[in-house]
Design a protein around this motif. Structure first.
Motif, PDB file in Angstrom:
ATOM      1  N   LYS A  47     -45.855 -20.022  15.710  1.00 47.19           N
ATOM      2  CA  LYS A  47     -46.875 -20.200  14.556  1.00 47.19           C
ATOM      3  C   LYS A  47     -45.633 -20.285  13.368  1.00 47.19           C
ATOM      4  N   ALA A  48     -43.777 -20.294  13.552  1.00 47.09           N
ATOM      5  CA  ALA A  48     -43.000 -20.377  12.611  1.00 47.09           C
ATOM      6  C   ALA A  48     -41.352 -21.031  13.490  1.00 47.09           C
ATOM      7  N   TRP A  49     -40.717 -21.648  12.715  1.00 45.54           N
ATOM      8  CA  TRP A  49     -39.386 -21.389  13.288  1.00 45.54           C
ATOM      9  C   TRP A  49     -38.830 -19.966  13.520  1.00 45.54           C
ATOM     10  N   GLY A  50     -38.067 -19.910  14.583  1.00 46.35           N
ATOM     11  CA  GLY A  50     -37.755 -18.114  15.044  1.00 46.35           C
ATOM     12  C   GLY A  50     -39.013 -18.476  15.604  1.00 46.35           C
ATOM     13  N   ARG A  51     -39.948 -18.375  15.517  1.00 48.58           N
ATOM     14  CA  ARG A  51     -40.455 -18.021  16.792  1.00 48.58           C
ATOM     15  C   ARG A  51     -41.759 -18.906  17.424  1.00 48.58           C
ATOM     16  N   ASP A  52     -40.470 -20.245  17.526  1.00 50.32           N
ATOM     17  CA  ASP A  52     -41.503 -20.955  18.581  1.00 50.32           C
ATOM     18  C   ASP A  52     -41.039 -20.989  19.745  1.00 50.32           C
ATOM     19  N   PHE A  53     -41.903 -21.409  20.434  1.00 46.36           N
ATOM     20  CA  PHE A  53     -42.223 -21.453  21.716  1.00 46.36           C
ATOM     21  C   PHE A  53     -40.935 -22.591  22.201  1.00 46.36           C
ATOM     22  N   GLU A  54     -40.240 -21.783  23.788  1.00 43.19           N
ATOM     23  CA  GLU A  54     -38.813 -22.322  24.301  1.00 43.19           C
ATOM     24  C   GLU A  54     -39.518 -22.703  25.675  1.00 43.19           C
ATOM     25  N   LEU A  55     -38.607 -24.233  25.126  1.00 41.19           N
ATOM     26  CA  LEU A  55     -39.310 -25.078  26.930  1.00 41.19           C
ATOM     27  C   LEU A  55     -38.667 -24.472  27.975  1.00 41.19           C
ATOM     28  N   ASP A  56     -39.564 -24.670  29.072  1.00 35.11           N
ATOM     29  CA  ASP A  56     -38.706 -24.875  30.185  1.00 35.11           C
ATOM     30  C   ASP A  56     -37.785 -25.896  30.864  1.00 35.11           C
ATOM     31  N   ALA A  57     -35.997 -25.346  31.130  1.00 36.50           N
ATOM     32  CA  ALA A  57     -35.233 -26.790  31.091  1.00 36.50           C
ATOM     33  C   ALA A  57     -35.013 -27.758  32.612  1.00 36.50           C
ATOM     34  N   ASN A  58     -36.523 -26.717  33.374  1.00 36.91           N
ATOM     35  CA  ASN A  58     -36.798 -27.349  34.528  1.00 36.91           C
ATOM     36  C   ASN A  58     -37.928 -28.388  34.568  1.00 36.91           C
ATOM     37  N   GLY A  59     -38.936 -28.535  33.398  1.00 31.46           N
ATOM     38  CA  GLY A  59     -40.318 -28.861  33.186  1.00 31.46           C
ATOM     39  C   GLY A  59     -41.127 -28.014  33.473  1.00 31.46           C
ATOM     40  N   GLU A  60     -40.848 -26.557  33.607  1.00 28.79           N
ATOM     41  CA  GLU A  60     -42.091 -25.838  33.870  1.00 28.79           C
ATOM     42  C   GLU A  60     -43.147 -25.936  32.571  1.00 28.79           C
ATOM     43  N   ALA A  61     -44.280 -26.331  32.713  1.00 31.29           N
ATOM     44  CA  ALA A  61     -45.346 -26.554  31.921  1.00 31.29           C
ATOM     45  C   ALA A  61     -45.851 -25.696  31.243  1.00 31.29           C
ATOM     46  N   LEU A  62     -46.085 -25.411  29.643  1.00 30.33           N
ATOM     47  CA  LEU A  62     -46.666 -24.300  29.203  1.00 30.33           C
ATOM     48  C   LEU A  62     -47.904 -24.583  28.430  1.00 30.33           C
ATOM     49  N   ASP A  63     -48.308 -23.375  29.037  1.00 32.89           N
ATOM     50  CA  ASP A  63     -50.306 -24.128  28.316  1.00 32.89           C
ATOM     51  C   ASP A  63     -49.911 -23.529  26.971  1.00 32.89           C
ATOM     52  N   VAL A  64     -50.447 -24.148  25.844  1.00 40.92           N
ATOM     53  CA  VAL A  64     -50.648 -24.036  24.683  1.00 40.92           C
ATOM     54  C   VAL A  64     -51.989 -24.471  23.808  1.00 40.92           C
ATOM     55  N   THR A  65     -52.478 -23.322  22.803  1.00 36.80           N
ATOM     56  CA  THR A  65     -53.874 -23.724  22.293  1.00 36.80           C
ATOM     57  C   THR A  65     -53.558 -24.700  20.843  1.00 36.80           C
ATOM     58  N   PHE A  66     -53.803 -25.684  20.650  1.00 36.31           N
ATOM     59  CA  PHE A  66     -53.551 -26.570  19.202  1.00 36.31           C
ATOM     60  C   PHE A  66     -55.101 -26.463  18.502  1.00 36.31           C
ATOM     61  N   LYS A  67     -54.274 -25.965  17.389  1.00 35.24           N
ATOM     62  CA  LYS A  67     -55.323 -25.989  16.117  1.00 35.24           C
ATOM     63  C   LYS A  67     -55.279 -27.871  14.926  1.00 35.24           C
ATOM     64  N   ASN A  68     -56.373 -28.239  14.942  1.00 38.11           N
ATOM     65  CA  ASN A  68     -56.607 -29.671  14.818  1.00 38.11           C
ATOM     66  C   ASN A  68     -55.758 -29.985  13.261  1.00 38.11           C
ATOM     67  N   GLY A  69     -54.428 -30.340  13.530  1.00 34.88           N
ATOM     68  CA  GLY A  69     -53.701 -30.654  12.363  1.00 34.88           C
ATOM     69  C   GLY A  69     -53.291 -29.615  12.149  1.00 34.88           C
ATOM     70  N   ARG A  70     -52.829 -28.055  12.935  1.00 35.49           N
ATOM     71  CA  ARG A  70     -51.901 -27.348  12.209  1.00 35.49           C
ATOM     72  C   ARG A  70     -50.426 -27.791  13.639  1.00 35.49           C
ATOM     73  N   ALA A  71     -49.559 -26.980  12.490  1.00 33.26           N
ATOM     74  CA  ALA A  71     -47.653 -27.632  13.869  1.00 33.26           C
ATOM     75  C   ALA A  71     -47.986 -26.801  13.930  1.00 33.26           C
ATOM     76  N   VAL A  72     -47.260 -26.932  15.561  1.00 31.30           N
ATOM     77  CA  VAL A  72     -46.574 -25.443  16.688  1.00 31.30           C
ATOM     78  C   VAL A  72     -45.402 -26.106  16.684  1.00 31.30           C
TER      79      VAL A  72
END
Length: 706
Positions: free
Chosen positions: A600-625
């Motif tokens: 939802k914000a910097w500091g609470r951002d998702f950390e993506l796996d360095a080995n390429g493992e996918a992260l399931d995310v729900t995007f809301k139209n036009g809203r930043a993740v």
């Protein structure tokens, strides 16, 4: 005999000797120096694209005749465009021999005054047998004579949707007709090639001379097909009657960009479809909008049928910018496209008894079940209107340019207001949403300069579509043409117990929207912030708009309503913006060993796996993740979006320094976006996904370095 291959230095008036019998494809493509062509001998063929986009040709003479003017060869056009690296290679798919020639702008070299456009005053095609598809498309021809030897005239051979509309006459040399064509009354009719009617092959009307002096025209009996743009940009013709047997009219047939003289049309009872596409070119585009059959016929005020209508389909923008003040939807109609009746004169719509799909209520068009508002007439006299309670959706483009509507009440069951639904509602002053509307499409109320108050009675804030830029902003009255920033003039009144929800949703859309919420009726609350049993801040505010920062041992987890440091019971986490109706409130800071990751914000951002493992995310139209990742090595980064297809979205990404990139995605699934990275460096990126339809979408996000 000789074949003329071409010359890149040719200019002025060119005279071809008798030995020349053919001009090869693309021989003089896009030559802006040629002004005249004279062929001394008999010409077997002017091949496709030979004089493609030679705009200043004003004389074209075949002294001993010409057998063929070639038409489209789209495959060869594509090859040619790629070979010579033409960026606008798509044009070459319509590579008729003289496509878009004889139509360039003319200027006085001393005064710089416009002298109109290059024009072929008289074109005589003696001995002609074949005129290919698009052969003279978008050429300015005033008077055309075609020899009785003609055996084939292609689609759009003489269609002009270009710069000038001076096609005044067309006739046949030596007769009015032959076994293949009838050319009289300033129109070309091809015999026996149209759809069947009453067991007999019909005829095809290919083109009508738009500047003919006639004011009334009856399409000949037996015609069952009219080519797209056949009656486009009429200059004198006011009344047209179409014969029985025609079942479809295609997009652009009577359309106009610069204006049309057409006032009245009598349609056949056999007509089934008024389309917004063509049989040849797909969807029709006129000045950036989808072109319907009568789009832009600004004088068209009367449309009638010869008998009981069979009409089923009314395509998008069919009567856009016409002068219709009333129209009865026939009982047979089952589909009406967007903006089908949008004009500045429409007072009322009605529906014939027996229609199973549509119904009219007080002149407003709805679906039969009264769940969808389809069209509100722009000049309906009422100054106030309440959308009935049963309505769940207001279609996009359905209520544009309303002249008198000042007060609008939207019923409690409405969940969606479509894109540009009330665009340019000039008189609109106040809107009330009685219930929990879920989505307001982009530009839904844009361009209402008198709109000063929007009241939301629902306790759940709606999703706002588009962005607060230009004409896309939902409620903006206008925009700054220099900065493209939308200008918001209205205030929002929301339920007191839902202020935080509205402020949060509106702030995510645009800070200006959040600041426009009326906070005058809410009282202040005294806040005490505590960490590890000690008070770290005390302040008074009505609405805490952003989450206060706090430092401690471990990762900050947020503010809670209970102190769980002893028993682990922290209660509910507080989301910001925050509003409490209490006079006083105590919030407790919580820390832990794991960083909060909700995107939802910097500091609470998702950390993506360095080995390429996918992260399931729900995007809301036009809203930043928000995301971060550390590059395991240097190379090109691919951000992967598994679960999205190119017709669902486009991406906007921002790195932490604020540099913006916009990517239009046209790849197959999975989607990717490339960026150069350095080994060991951590990157922060926010991603917005703009969906073409819907509010949320789930996908798996990962990255790889290649």
């Amino acid at each position: 005999t000789a074949v003329y291959v071409g010359s890149s230095t040719a200019s002025g008036d060119i005279v071809f000797p008798e030995t020349v019998t053919r001009v090869k494809a693309y021989a003089f493509v896009r030559n802006k120096s040629i002004t005249g062509l004279t062929f001394k001998g008999h010409i077997d063929a002017i091949e496709w694209g030979a004089f493609f986009q030679c705009p200043y040709i004003t004389d074209l003479v075949f002294e001993k005749g010409v057998k063929e003017i070639s038409g489209v060869d789209s495959e060869q056009g594509k090859i040619f465009a790629e070979k010579y690296d033409y960026e606008d290679g798509g044009d070459f798919n319509l590579n008729g021999a003289f496509f878009r020639s004889c139509s360039g702008s003319l200027w006085d070299e001393e005064t710089f005054e416009s002298l109109g456009f290059a024009t072929l005053e008289n074109l005589v095609l003696k001995g002609i047998e074949k005129i290919g598809d698009c052969a003279f498309q978008d050429c300015n021809i005033r008077n055309l004579k075609i020899d009785k030897t003609v055996r084939y005239i292609g689609e759009a051979a003489f269609t002009n949707s270009g710069n000038d509309y001076i096609f005044t006459s067309v006739s046949m040399l030596g007769a009015d007709e032959n076994d293949f064509y009838a050319i009289k009354d300033d129109c070309i009719v091809e015999k026996g090639s149209g759809p069947q009617y009453l067991g007999k092959n019909g005829d095809r009307l290919l083109v009508y001379a738009q500047n003919s002096s006639a004011v009334q025209f009856d399409v000949p009996e037996g015609v069952t097909y009219i080519s797209p743009f056949a009656f486009a940009e009429l200059k004198n013709l006011e009344t047209v009657t179409l014969p029985e047997g025609i079942t479809e009219l295609y997009g652009g047939t009577f359309s106009a960009v610069l204006g049309s003289s057409l006032k009245s049309v009598l349609l056949p009872s056999t007509l089934v479809s008024l389309r917004s596409d063509t049989s040849v070119f797909g969807e029709v585009q006129l000045m950036g909008i989808t072109g319907g059959v009568f789009t832009g016929c600004e004088n068209l005020s009367e449309v009638e049928f010869r008998g009981t209508p069979s009409l089923e389909y009314i395509g998008a923008n069919t009567f856009y910018v016409t002068a219709l003040s009333e129209f009865e939807i026939p009982a047979s109609v089952t589909y009406i496209g967007f903006s089908a009746f949008l004009n500045e004169y429409l007072v009322s719509l009605s529906v014939e008894d027996g229609n199973e799909v549509y119904v009219a209520d007080e002149g407003v068009l709805y679906t039969k079940d009264m769940t969808t508002l389809v069209c509100y007439p722009s000049r309906k006299a009422a100054t106030s209107y309440t959308v009935p309670e049963g309505v769940a959706a207001i279609e996009g483009y359905s209520c544009e340019v309303t002249a008198f509507l000042e007060t609008l009440v939207i019923g409690s069951n409405v969940k969606k207001v479509g894109q540009s639904a009330f665009y340019n509602a000039h008189a609109l002053k106040e809107i009330t949403f009685k219930g929990n509307v879920e989505m307001l499409g982009q530009s839904a109320f844009f361009g209402a300069p008198n709109l000063n108050k929007v009241i939301f009675e629902g306790e759940i804030a709606p999703f706002l579509g588009g962005s607060h830029n230009g004409t896309y902003s939902v409620f903006a009255s206008s925009y700054d043409s220099m900065t493209w920033e939308a200008i918001l003039l209205c205030e929002f009144v929301v339920p007191q117990n839902a202020i935080a929800s509205y402020y949060s949703e509106f702030y995510l859309y645009a800070p200006a929207y959040a600041e426009a919420i009326d906070l005058s009726e809410i009282s202040d609350t005294a806040y005490t912030l505590k960490k590890d049993g000690e008070t770290v801040a005390v302040f008074t505010d009505s609405l805490v708009k952003t989450e206060p920062t706090c430092e401690g041992s471990g990762y900050f987890q947020g503010w809670y309503l209970s102190d769980g440091s002893a028993d682990g019971d922290w209660g509910e986490r507080v989301e910001f913006p925050a509003y409490f109706e209490q006079d006083t409130i105590i919030l407790y800071a919580r820390f832990g060993e794991q960083r909060v990751q909700d995107g939802k914000a910097w500091g609470r951002d998702f950390e993506l796996d360095a080995n390429g493992e996918a992260l399931d995310v729900t995007f809301k139209n036009g809203r930043a993740v928000y995301f971060r990742f550390t590059a395991p090595r240097s190379g090109s980064l691919n951000l992967l979006y598994d679960g999205l297809t190119s017709d669902e979205f486009y991406l906007q990404t921002d790195d932490v320094s604020g540099v913006e990139y916009v990517v239009l995605s046209d790849y197959d699934n999975p989607q990717s976006w490339c960026y150069e990275t350095e080994e060991g460096k951590t990157y922060f990126v926010s991603i917005k996904i703009y969906l073409f339809d819907g509010i949320n979408i789930d996908c798996a996000v990962s990255f790889e370095i290649v």
